[in-house]
Design a protein around this motif. Structure first.
Motif, PDB file in Angstrom:
ATOM      1  N   ILE A   1     -30.236   2.138  44.874  1.00 39.38           N
ATOM      2  CA  ILE A   1     -31.700   1.619  44.757  1.00 39.38           C
ATOM      3  C   ILE A   1     -32.700   2.540  44.552  1.00 39.38           C
ATOM      4  O   ILE A   1     -32.615   3.643  45.066  1.00 39.38           O
ATOM      5  CB  ILE A   1     -32.035   1.156  46.228  1.00 39.38           C
ATOM      6  CG1 ILE A   1     -31.254  -0.131  46.643  1.00 39.38           C
ATOM      7  CG2 ILE A   1     -33.603   0.666  46.182  1.00 39.38           C
ATOM      8  CD1 ILE A   1     -31.342  -1.318  45.827  1.00 39.38           C
ATOM      9  N   VAL A   2     -33.375   2.508  43.298  1.00 38.82           N
ATOM     10  CA  VAL A   2     -34.199   3.655  42.701  1.00 38.82           C
ATOM     11  C   VAL A   2     -35.613   3.476  43.703  1.00 38.82           C
ATOM     12  O   VAL A   2     -36.318   2.589  43.843  1.00 38.82           O
ATOM     13  CB  VAL A   2     -34.623   3.356  41.469  1.00 38.82           C
ATOM     14  CG1 VAL A   2     -35.696   4.635  40.893  1.00 38.82           C
ATOM     15  CG2 VAL A   2     -33.283   3.543  40.643  1.00 38.82           C
TER      16      VAL A   2
ATOM     17  N   ALA B   1     -26.506  -6.117  54.109  1.00 35.52           N
ATOM     18  CA  ALA B   1     -27.145  -5.783  52.804  1.00 35.52           C
ATOM     19  C   ALA B   1     -28.342  -4.599  52.993  1.00 35.52           C
ATOM     20  O   ALA B   1     -29.248  -5.000  52.860  1.00 35.52           O
ATOM     21  CB  ALA B   1     -27.759  -7.050  52.257  1.00 35.52           C
ATOM     22  N   LEU B   2     -27.501  -3.429  53.313  1.00 33.29           N
ATOM     23  CA  LEU B   2     -28.704  -2.394  53.357  1.00 33.29           C
ATOM     24  C   LEU B   2     -29.282  -2.107  52.170  1.00 33.29           C
ATOM     25  O   LEU B   2     -30.764  -1.806  52.137  1.00 33.29           O
ATOM     26  CB  LEU B   2     -27.713  -0.948  53.698  1.00 33.29           C
ATOM     27  CG  LEU B   2     -27.633  -0.593  55.207  1.00 33.29           C
ATOM     28  CD1 LEU B   2     -26.328   0.547  55.315  1.00 33.29           C
ATOM     29  CD2 LEU B   2     -28.739  -0.200  55.731  1.00 33.29           C
TER      30      LEU B   2
ATOM     31  N   SER C   1     -28.010 -10.500  51.722  1.00 29.14           N
ATOM     32  CA  SER C   1     -28.342 -10.272  50.724  1.00 29.14           C
ATOM     33  C   SER C   1     -29.384 -11.370  50.209  1.00 29.14           C
ATOM     34  O   SER C   1     -30.418 -11.111  49.298  1.00 29.14           O
ATOM     35  CB  SER C   1     -27.616  -9.998  49.641  1.00 29.14           C
ATOM     36  OG  SER C   1     -26.707 -11.025  49.463  1.00 29.14           O
ATOM     37  N   ARG C   2     -29.514 -12.381  50.648  1.00 28.88           N
ATOM     38  CA  ARG C   2     -30.535 -13.469  50.386  1.00 28.88           C
ATOM     39  C   ARG C   2     -31.796 -13.470  50.928  1.00 28.88           C
ATOM     40  O   ARG C   2     -31.935 -12.943  52.190  1.00 28.88           O
ATOM     41  CB  ARG C   2     -29.882 -14.965  50.611  1.00 28.88           C
ATOM     42  CG  ARG C   2     -28.560 -15.109  49.776  1.00 28.88           C
ATOM     43  CD  ARG C   2     -28.063 -16.554  50.166  1.00 28.88           C
ATOM     44  NE  ARG C   2     -26.670 -16.857  49.427  1.00 28.88           N
ATOM     45  CZ  ARG C   2     -26.353 -17.958  49.109  1.00 28.88           C
ATOM     46  NH1 ARG C   2     -26.694 -18.983  49.720  1.00 28.88           N
ATOM     47  NH2 ARG C   2     -25.132 -18.029  48.384  1.00 28.88           N
TER      48      ARG C   2
ATOM     49  N   THR D   1     -22.660  -5.982  51.193  1.00 29.16           N
ATOM     50  CA  THR D   1     -22.904  -7.010  50.364  1.00 29.16           C
ATOM     51  C   THR D   1     -24.250  -6.773  49.612  1.00 29.16           C
ATOM     52  O   THR D   1     -25.022  -5.864  50.134  1.00 29.16           O
ATOM     53  CB  THR D   1     -23.080  -8.311  51.175  1.00 29.16           C
ATOM     54  OG1 THR D   1     -23.307  -9.380  50.203  1.00 29.16           O
ATOM     55  CG2 THR D   1     -24.177  -8.490  51.879  1.00 29.16           C
ATOM     56  N   GLY D   2     -24.597  -7.472  48.548  1.00 27.48           N
ATOM     57  CA  GLY D   2     -25.802  -6.948  47.706  1.00 27.48           C
ATOM     58  C   GLY D   2     -25.748  -5.595  47.192  1.00 27.48           C
ATOM     59  O   GLY D   2     -24.712  -4.982  46.865  1.00 27.48           O
TER      60      GLY D   2
END
Length: 233
Positions: free
Chosen positions: A161-162, A121-122, A81-82, A154-155
């Motif tokens: 997510i919009v 982190a999809l 996610s980073r 993760t994330g």
């Protein structure tokens, strides 16, 4: 009459919000999973498989069918996610001729792996690809292509997510090839269908392991790049 209507529709689709004729017919961003579940051999199969898919006869012909109204392509890899877990491999490239296509595939073939996060982190991968596509405002069709061999762990969750209404997100799920049947691949594809893909005509393609990646990606690209068929009937 039908033929004239189709031509008028294509002309309308080529006009972005500002009313100026678009300089491309489609922007296509491809996000490749390089998380900890992807080993060095699988990493190579993924990049070389994508390069070979772009060079397949059918995909080449489709991409080069209208040099004055080209497809633009960008490729990135993702894992955790980073921010440092995402890397652009090929920045936006207009496929205007064979030289441009060859340069794109050579770039993929020459890319070497760097250290990546072990997690998946999809949601962050979708956000990154959406931001890339937001740059391509003069393309009437904008498509995000996410490949992955696992669910997000993760994330931000992908379903949270919009996404803007101008994007289509397709998925390519990768599983192990066990006698042509893999229940876990079915489960992963169902997960992508429920949480990842969205937008007009969105779909999930499946790959029976990384050795099948080239075939699956070729099929997927042809479906994504497919245009309106004009008919006089």
């Amino acid at each position: 009459m039908v033929k004239l209507t189709c031509i008028a529709l294509i002309s309308a689709l080529a006009l972005p919000a500002g009313g100026v004729m678009a300089q491309c017919r489609q922007a296509l961003a491809l996000g490749l999973d390089v998380s900890g579940s992807v080993d060095t051999r699988e990493y190579r199969l993924q990049l070389d498989g994508l390069a070979a898919a772009f060079q397949s006869k059918e995909v080449r012909e489709t991409l080069l069918s209208d040099a004055g109204f080209p497809v633009r392509v960008a490729v990135y890899e993702w894992s955790g996610s980073r921010n440092f877990n995402r890397r652009i491999l090929v920045d936006w490239t207009a496929i205007t001729d064979e030289a441009a296509l060859n340069a794109l595939t050579s770039r993929l073939q020459s890319t070497t792996r760097r250290a990546a996060g072990p997690s998946t982190a999809l949601g962050a991968a979708i956000e990154f690809g959406t931001a890339l596509l937001a740059e391509q405002t003069d393309c009437p069709k904008r498509t995000l292509d996410i490949s992955g061999d696992g669910t997000s762990n993760t994330g931000p969750r992908p379903q949270n997510i919009v996404s803007p209404n101008w994007i289509t997100i397709n998925g390519l799920t990768i599983g192990e090839n066990r006698a042509g049947f893999d229940p876990s691949l079915q489960e992963l594809s169902a997960y992508f269908e429920a949480n990842v893909i969205r937008g007009p005509g969105a779909f999930v393609e499946t790959s029976l392991g990384f050795t099948d990646y080239e075939r699956a990606m070729t099929r997927k690209l042809l479906r994504e790049l497919q245009g309106l068929a004009l008919s006089s009937s």
